[in-house]
Design a protein around this motif. Structure first.
Motif, PDB file in Angstrom:
ATOM      1  N   VAL A  59       0.826  -1.202   0.000  1.00  0.00           N
ATOM      2  CA  VAL A  59       0.000   0.000   0.000  1.00  0.00           C
ATOM      3  C   VAL A  59       0.862   1.255   0.000  1.00  0.00           C
ATOM      4  O   VAL A  59       0.568   2.226  -0.666  1.00  0.00           O
ATOM      5  CB  VAL A  59      -0.944   0.021   1.228  1.00  0.00           C
ATOM      6  CG1 VAL A  59      -1.716   1.328   1.301  1.00  0.00           C
ATOM      7  CG2 VAL A  59      -1.884  -1.155   1.191  1.00  0.00           C
ATOM      8  N   HIS A  60       1.969   1.231   0.726  1.00  0.00           N
ATOM      9  CA  HIS A  60       2.796   2.431   0.877  1.00  0.00           C
ATOM     10  C   HIS A  60       4.236   2.025   1.146  1.00  0.00           C
ATOM     11  O   HIS A  60       4.488   1.115   1.930  1.00  0.00           O
ATOM     12  CB  HIS A  60       2.266   3.263   2.041  1.00  0.00           C
ATOM     13  CG  HIS A  60       3.030   4.512   2.278  1.00  0.00           C
ATOM     14  ND1 HIS A  60       2.891   5.627   1.494  1.00  0.00           N
ATOM     15  CD2 HIS A  60       3.956   4.820   3.207  1.00  0.00           C
ATOM     16  CE1 HIS A  60       3.697   6.571   1.932  1.00  0.00           C
ATOM     17  NE2 HIS A  60       4.352   6.102   2.977  1.00  0.00           N
ATOM     18  N   THR A  61       5.174   2.693   0.506  1.00  0.00           N
ATOM     19  CA  THR A  61       6.595   2.477   0.784  1.00  0.00           C
ATOM     20  C   THR A  61       7.287   3.827   0.911  1.00  0.00           C
ATOM     21  O   THR A  61       6.876   4.795   0.281  1.00  0.00           O
ATOM     22  CB  THR A  61       7.317   1.682  -0.331  1.00  0.00           C
ATOM     23  OG1 THR A  61       7.168   2.377  -1.558  1.00  0.00           O
ATOM     24  CG2 THR A  61       6.774   0.287  -0.452  1.00  0.00           C
ATOM     25  N   GLU A  62       8.304   3.859   1.734  1.00  0.00           N
ATOM     26  CA  GLU A  62       9.163   5.038   1.867  1.00  0.00           C
ATOM     27  C   GLU A  62      10.580   4.555   2.100  1.00  0.00           C
ATOM     28  O   GLU A  62      10.793   3.560   2.772  1.00  0.00           O
ATOM     29  CB  GLU A  62       8.742   5.901   3.064  1.00  0.00           C
ATOM     30  CG  GLU A  62       7.560   6.772   2.789  1.00  0.00           C
ATOM     31  CD  GLU A  62       7.322   7.777   3.903  1.00  0.00           C
ATOM     32  OE1 GLU A  62       8.300   8.275   4.496  1.00  0.00           O
ATOM     33  OE2 GLU A  62       6.157   8.053   4.167  1.00  0.00           O
TER      34      GLU A  62
ATOM     35  N   GLY B  48      22.250   6.943   5.816  1.00  0.00           N
ATOM     36  CA  GLY B  48      22.701   7.573   7.043  1.00  0.00           C
ATOM     37  C   GLY B  48      21.577   8.083   7.928  1.00  0.00           C
ATOM     38  O   GLY B  48      21.814   8.422   9.081  1.00  0.00           O
ATOM     39  N   GLN B  49      20.338   8.166   7.411  1.00  0.00           N
ATOM     40  CA  GLN B  49      19.216   8.604   8.234  1.00  0.00           C
ATOM     41  C   GLN B  49      18.694   7.430   9.055  1.00  0.00           C
ATOM     42  O   GLN B  49      18.823   6.275   8.664  1.00  0.00           O
ATOM     43  CB  GLN B  49      18.069   9.134   7.374  1.00  0.00           C
ATOM     44  CG  GLN B  49      18.316  10.476   6.781  1.00  0.00           C
ATOM     45  CD  GLN B  49      17.068  10.983   6.062  1.00  0.00           C
ATOM     46  OE1 GLN B  49      16.284  10.215   5.544  1.00  0.00           O
ATOM     47  NE2 GLN B  49      16.902  12.287   6.050  1.00  0.00           N
ATOM     48  N   THR B  50      18.102   7.755  10.186  1.00  0.00           N
ATOM     49  CA  THR B  50      17.485   6.733  11.019  1.00  0.00           C
ATOM     50  C   THR B  50      16.028   7.103  11.265  1.00  0.00           C
ATOM     51  O   THR B  50      15.634   8.258  11.118  1.00  0.00           O
ATOM     52  CB  THR B  50      18.204   6.595  12.378  1.00  0.00           C
ATOM     53  OG1 THR B  50      18.164   7.860  13.039  1.00  0.00           O
ATOM     54  CG2 THR B  50      19.646   6.152  12.200  1.00  0.00           C
ATOM     55  N   VAL B  51      15.258   6.113  11.654  1.00  0.00           N
ATOM     56  CA  VAL B  51      13.850   6.347  11.955  1.00  0.00           C
ATOM     57  C   VAL B  51      13.730   6.744  13.420  1.00  0.00           C
ATOM     58  O   VAL B  51      14.215   6.046  14.301  1.00  0.00           O
ATOM     59  CB  VAL B  51      13.008   5.084  11.686  1.00  0.00           C
ATOM     60  CG1 VAL B  51      11.567   5.305  12.079  1.00  0.00           C
ATOM     61  CG2 VAL B  51      13.109   4.692  10.234  1.00  0.00           C
TER      62      VAL B  51
ATOM     63  N   TYR C 239       6.116   9.407  12.505  1.00  0.00           N
ATOM     64  CA  TYR C 239       4.835  10.112  12.489  1.00  0.00           C
ATOM     65  C   TYR C 239       4.520  10.618  11.083  1.00  0.00           C
ATOM     66  O   TYR C 239       3.401  10.483  10.597  1.00  0.00           O
ATOM     67  CB  TYR C 239       4.836  11.261  13.495  1.00  0.00           C
ATOM     68  CG  TYR C 239       3.561  12.064  13.505  1.00  0.00           C
ATOM     69  CD1 TYR C 239       2.342  11.476  13.836  1.00  0.00           C
ATOM     70  CD2 TYR C 239       3.562  13.412  13.177  1.00  0.00           C
ATOM     71  CE1 TYR C 239       1.163  12.207  13.842  1.00  0.00           C
ATOM     72  CE2 TYR C 239       2.395  14.152  13.181  1.00  0.00           C
ATOM     73  CZ  TYR C 239       1.201  13.547  13.512  1.00  0.00           C
ATOM     74  OH  TYR C 239       0.037  14.268  13.511  1.00  0.00           O
ATOM     75  N   SER C 240       5.516  11.172  10.411  1.00  0.00           N
ATOM     76  CA  SER C 240       5.276  11.655   9.045  1.00  0.00           C
ATOM     77  C   SER C 240       4.947  10.491   8.113  1.00  0.00           C
ATOM     78  O   SER C 240       4.118  10.619   7.213  1.00  0.00           O
ATOM     79  CB  SER C 240       6.454  12.469   8.522  1.00  0.00           C
ATOM     80  OG  SER C 240       7.564  11.652   8.279  1.00  0.00           O
ATOM     81  N   THR C 241       5.558   9.347   8.349  1.00  0.00           N
ATOM     82  CA  THR C 241       5.244   8.154   7.557  1.00  0.00           C
ATOM     83  C   THR C 241       3.819   7.699   7.816  1.00  0.00           C
ATOM     84  O   THR C 241       3.098   7.326   6.879  1.00  0.00           O
ATOM     85  CB  THR C 241       6.239   7.022   7.875  1.00  0.00           C
ATOM     86  OG1 THR C 241       7.557   7.447   7.544  1.00  0.00           O
ATOM     87  CG2 THR C 241       5.907   5.758   7.110  1.00  0.00           C
ATOM     88  N   LEU C 242       3.391   7.733   9.071  1.00  0.00           N
ATOM     89  CA  LEU C 242       2.018   7.336   9.405  1.00  0.00           C
ATOM     90  C   LEU C 242       0.995   8.269   8.743  1.00  0.00           C
ATOM     91  O   LEU C 242      -0.043   7.802   8.252  1.00  0.00           O
ATOM     92  CB  LEU C 242       1.807   7.328  10.915  1.00  0.00           C
ATOM     93  CG  LEU C 242       2.498   6.210  11.687  1.00  0.00           C
ATOM     94  CD1 LEU C 242       2.322   6.418  13.182  1.00  0.00           C
ATOM     95  CD2 LEU C 242       1.969   4.853  11.264  1.00  0.00           C
ATOM     96  N   ARG C 243       1.284   9.561   8.723  1.00  0.00           N
ATOM     97  CA  ARG C 243       0.369  10.509   8.053  1.00  0.00           C
ATOM     98  C   ARG C 243       0.268  10.188   6.564  1.00  0.00           C
ATOM     99  O   ARG C 243      -0.824  10.179   5.989  1.00  0.00           O
ATOM    100  CB  ARG C 243       0.846  11.941   8.251  1.00  0.00           C
ATOM    101  CG  ARG C 243       0.549  12.497   9.614  1.00  0.00           C
ATOM    102  CD  ARG C 243       0.776  14.001   9.636  1.00  0.00           C
ATOM    103  NE  ARG C 243       2.006  14.363   8.939  1.00  0.00           N
ATOM    104  CZ  ARG C 243       3.021  15.007   9.468  1.00  0.00           C
ATOM    105  NH1 ARG C 243       2.974  15.406  10.713  1.00  0.00           N
ATOM    106  NH2 ARG C 243       4.089  15.296   8.770  1.00  0.00           N
TER     107      ARG C 243
END
Length: 95
Positions: free
Chosen positions: A5-8, A13-16, A22-26
Motif C-alpha cells: 500500500v505504501h513504501t518510503e 545515514g538517516q534513522t527512523v 509520524y510523518s510516515t504514518l500521516r
C-alpha cells in the motif's frame, strides 16, 4: 488486500525516530484513504522504539489507525515473512 500500500525509503545515514515515523504514518493514512475508501485497515506493529514512543501512540490515536501488536520474538512466528517472501506466501496459500 494484496500488495504493498505504501513504501518510503530513507536517505543513506538517516534513522527512523518518532518524528520521522509520524510523518510516515500521516502519509500512510492519506494513501489508505485513496486506496481503500470505506474499508478498515490494521497496521501490524512491532516493539521498536519509534513504534512504542508516546508521540507515536498519540499519532495512532489521532489518525485513527488500528494496530495489531507483533507477538514477542519467536523464530517460527514471523507474520511479516508472508509479505517479505511472496513466493513462500503463494506456496503456502490454503495450507
Amino acid at each position: 488486500m494484496e500488495g504493498v500500500v505504501h513504501t518510503e525509503f530513507l536517505e543513506q545515514g538517516q534513522t527512523v525516530n518518532s518524528e520521522r515515523y509520524y510523518s510516515t504514518l500521516r502519509a500512510l493514512k492519506l494513501r489508505l484513504r485513496r486506496v481503500q475508501r470505506d474499508k478498515n485497515s490494521t497496521l501490524q506493529h512491532d516493539n521498536a522504539r519509534p513504534h512504542t514512543s508516546r508521540q507515536t501512540q498519540d499519532a495512532l490515536r489521532q489518525l485513527e489507525l488500528t494496530t495489531l501488536p507483533h507477538p514477542a520474538y519467536s523464530s517460527d512466528l514471523a507474520p511479516s515473512d508472508y509479505y517479505l517472501f511472496p513466493q513462500l506466501r503463494k506456496y503456502l496459500k490454503g495450507n
